[in-house]
Design a protein around this motif. Structure first.
Motif, short mmCIF file in Angstrom:
data_model
loop_
_atom_site.label_atom_id
_atom_site.label_comp_id
_atom_site.label_asym_id
_atom_site.label_seq_id
_atom_site.Cartn_x
_atom_site.Cartn_y
_atom_site.Cartn_z
N THR A 29 56.17 -0.32 30.07
CA THR A 29 56.44 -1.39 29.13
C THR A 29 55.73 -2.64 29.63
O THR A 29 56.03 -3.14 30.71
CB THR A 29 57.95 -1.66 29.01
N SER A 30 54.77 -3.10 28.86
CA SER A 30 54.03 -4.31 29.20
C SER A 30 54.72 -5.49 28.55
O SER A 30 54.82 -5.58 27.32
CB SER A 30 52.58 -4.20 28.70
N ARG A 75 41.79 -9.86 29.56
CA ARG A 75 42.93 -9.47 28.74
C ARG A 75 43.68 -10.73 28.30
O ARG A 75 44.03 -11.58 29.12
CB ARG A 75 43.84 -8.54 29.54
N GLU A 117 49.87 -11.87 25.59
CA GLU A 117 50.57 -10.87 24.78
C GLU A 117 51.81 -11.51 24.20
O GLU A 117 52.66 -12.02 24.94
CB GLU A 117 50.92 -9.65 25.62
N ALA A 162 52.43 1.13 27.05
CA ALA A 162 51.10 1.57 27.45
C ALA A 162 51.23 2.87 28.23
O ALA A 162 52.16 3.05 29.01
CB ALA A 162 50.42 0.51 28.30
N SER A 172 56.04 -3.77 33.52
CA SER A 172 54.91 -4.47 34.12
C SER A 172 55.41 -5.65 34.96
O SER A 172 56.58 -6.01 34.93
CB SER A 172 53.94 -4.97 33.04
#
Length: 240
Positions: A30-31, A53, A56, A62, A229
């Motif tokens: 889980t990001s 990147r 978010e 992911a 994450s």
């Protein structure tokens, strides 16, 4: 197996955090949402990748496949690359066209691959090459400082440097702080009052949206089938 990771603060005004991690086997991660953009480097099944990147705006899942090692430089609010506006990579990213164990391509030029220990030296090279710039006002107002220019100018500068509004940044970072407190054992009601949520349902919605976890799941991470994450307490840039 769980993701092994470590991170550290930075004394660079351009850098918020430097981190690295390693995972083995296939698993789901889980990001969590983040209001900062990053340069990320990773090796997966022997292939090296490099990418910018973006921030978010919500938690997402992911897949991690095979053995992988990763390293990242998380940039402070107000630091950005003129050739790669942050607004264009929000909830996404851009991968380097070529990366090896020694180098990668950025802005059409070949650069030596940085690592966990020399990240700041690499960032200074980017600054000297004018590939990385910084608007100190942006980081100041995000941290709650008073701006010396009009509110519309501040909004434009924050959005231009971060790709997000001040409100979005604050919501994301508040949820991250709430998750840290709850994982440390602070009661949810205390977190509500400490961080200014309306009530516990408001906190619960924020955790689900930005962290992808409930308060109960944060308190009992061993019961989760997927990894989370990197979650760390934010520190002002330049403070270690």
């Amino acid at each position: 197996m769980p993701i092994e990771s470590e991170d550290r603060a930075s004394d660079s005004a351009y850098v918020l955090r430097v981190w690295r991690g390693r995972a083995s086997g296939t698993e789901t991660m889980t990001s969590i949402a983040t209001s900062n953009w990053e340069l990320v480097f990773w090796e997966e099944d022997g292939v090296v990748h490099a990418a910018a990147r973006g921030p978010e705006t919500a938690a997402s899942e992911a897949k991690l496949s095979g053995d992988s090692a990763s390293f990242g430089i998380t940039f402070a609010h107000g630091a950005w690359m003129p050739h790669l506006p942050v607004a264009g990579i929000v909830d996404g990213g851009v991968e380097s066209v070529h990366a090896t164990a020694r180098s990668f391509v950025l802005a059409g030029e070949q650069w030596e691959l940085p690592d966990f220990d020399n990240a700041e030296q690499f960032v200074e090279k980017l600054v000297r090459a004018a590939l990385l710039v910084r608007d100190p006002l942006v980081d100041e107002v995000v941290w709650g400082g008073a701006a010396r220019v009009g509110s519309r100018s501040v909004q434009r500068r924050v959005a231009g440097a971060t790709g997000l509004t001040q409100g979005a940044i604050r919501q994301i970072d508040r949820a991250r702080e709430a998750a840290i407190l709850i994982a440390a054992g602070v009661p949810a009601l205390d977190v509500v009052h400490r961080l200014g949520y309306y009530d516990q349902p408001h906190l619960a919605r924020a955790l689900q949206r930005y962290i992808g976890r409930t308060a109960t799941q944060l308190r009992n991470p061993q019961g989760q089938s997927d990894a989370l994450s990197l979650l760390y307490k934010r520190e002002e840039p330049g403070v270690s």
